[in-house]
Design an enzyme around this catalytic site. Sequence first.
Site, mmCIF file in Angstrom:
data_model
loop_
_atom_site.group_PDB
_atom_site.id
_atom_site.type_symbol
_atom_site.label_atom_id
_atom_site.label_comp_id
_atom_site.label_asym_id
_atom_site.label_seq_id
_atom_site.Cartn_x
_atom_site.Cartn_y
_atom_site.Cartn_z
ATOM 1 N N ASP A 73 122.376 19.177 -45.517
ATOM 2 C CA ASP A 73 122.899 17.920 -44.966
ATOM 3 C C ASP A 73 123.744 18.110 -43.702
ATOM 4 O O ASP A 73 124.258 19.189 -43.434
ATOM 5 C CB ASP A 73 123.696 17.149 -46.024
ATOM 6 C CG ASP A 73 124.812 17.980 -46.665
ATOM 7 O OD1 ASP A 73 124.684 19.220 -46.728
ATOM 8 O OD2 ASP A 73 125.810 17.389 -47.113
ATOM 9 N N GLU A 77 125.859 18.480 -49.657
ATOM 10 C CA GLU A 77 126.965 19.417 -49.903
ATOM 11 C C GLU A 77 128.289 18.852 -49.401
ATOM 12 O O GLU A 77 129.344 19.129 -49.968
ATOM 13 C CB GLU A 77 126.681 20.762 -49.209
ATOM 14 C CG GLU A 77 127.603 21.900 -49.665
ATOM 15 C CD GLU A 77 128.995 21.859 -49.063
ATOM 16 O OE1 GLU A 77 129.950 22.213 -49.776
ATOM 17 O OE2 GLU A 77 129.144 21.481 -47.899
ATOM 18 N N HIS A 80 132.557 21.747 -38.194
ATOM 19 C CA HIS A 80 132.867 20.300 -38.211
ATOM 20 C C HIS A 80 133.432 19.826 -36.858
ATOM 21 O O HIS A 80 134.031 18.767 -36.780
ATOM 22 C CB HIS A 80 133.839 19.925 -39.358
ATOM 23 C CG HIS A 80 133.234 20.152 -40.728
ATOM 24 N ND1 HIS A 80 133.659 19.479 -41.857
ATOM 25 C CD2 HIS A 80 132.248 20.972 -41.147
ATOM 26 C CE1 HIS A 80 132.949 19.896 -42.905
ATOM 27 N NE2 HIS A 80 132.089 20.808 -42.495
HETATM 28 NI NI NI Z 1 129.083 23.858 -44.707
#
Ligand code: NI
Length: 395
Positions: free
Chosen positions: A85, A143, A368
């Site tokens: 994902d 996840e 991220h």
């Molecule tokens: Ni990850």
Amino acid sequence: MMTANTEVGLIELTDEVKEDIIRWRRYLHQNPELSFQEEKTAQFVYETLKSFGNLELSRPTKTSVMARLIGNEPGKVLAIRADMDALPIEEENSFEFVSKNPGVMHACGHDGHTSILLGTAKILSQFKSKIKGEIRFFFQHGEELFPGGGSEMVAAGVMEGVDFVIGAHLWSPLEVGKVGIKYGAMMASPDTFYITVKGKGGHAALPHQTVDSIAVAAQVVTNLQHIVSRCTDPLEPLVVTVAKFVGGTTHNVIPGTVEIMGTVRSFDKKLRESVPGLMERIIKGITDAHGASYDFKYDFGYHPVINHEEVTRVLEETVLDVFGKETLELIPANMGGEDFSAFQQAAPGAFFYVGAGNAEKGITYPHHHARFTIDEDALEIGVKMFVNAALKFVK
Ligand code: NI
């Protein structure tokens, strides 16, 4: 039981597979999908696996895929897991294969994980006759979003009969060329809490006619710091972070409520279970003392990633056999979370990091981040790790 597979020897990658894994990763990077919505990704994975032959394919949940490579003789069953994902981030990279889906980006490297496991399956599918036992490939959805796809796949029965499970994360803080191995506790359990401090709103010039939720909530935040500093064993890792504090609308109004939200990270089960009680004692005491009240909700998240010693040793041996000791990095634990732990609840397992950062190439952004990427040389290292470790488990 777990020594090098002398019959097969060390496996190197063909040029074809080296090209495949980069092409697949770029395709996936360009077409990211959010957690639990990985429909096209799962279809792509399914079709690609089908083209290899020798694999029994199934769809344990709507957006996950499992492939089984069943050897000609009975033996141990190894599962290898990758997550698929992406994240709700607007990509700021400028290479050719940037995300085509606005506001969605593979900013954690799961595109690489999927590609690595496809490459692994492609190679191992050619060794069917050499395998004693079975290798299962888990392409996991969701996840990044609790309650996570891992526990859903386990509930769907994918771990039935599995003796060992392994998984990996591409890791940009670790330089490409390194493989990070950790015995025991590796990643923490990420829990979430929500607090509403309920006072009585009113005019900011007449505080005596109110119960000031801001002043009370500020004391709640300060006193929550006492859990880590005063209430728990200093030798046992614990994080209590207030990450969100929202109250009020303007300068002359005392708000009736303040909303607080945050995360708790730990490894030890007993410590973890004690935290909500310690928090509530403080929240209740502070709000009572000032005539306020509260709502408190605590959600237990993923289990911590605790690596099994024997399985970890096979991974460490694989690094040494395949790459040599310059590649091996015995890494410290960190307080991040990973739902690979869902699979570790069902069988002994171990997780490891594949270095994917490269300061010289400017690949330094954290996971991220809108400019996160990986050094694609890491893909090959990931495949070599999985393929050669797998053959040790099911020789
Ligand atoms: Ni990850």
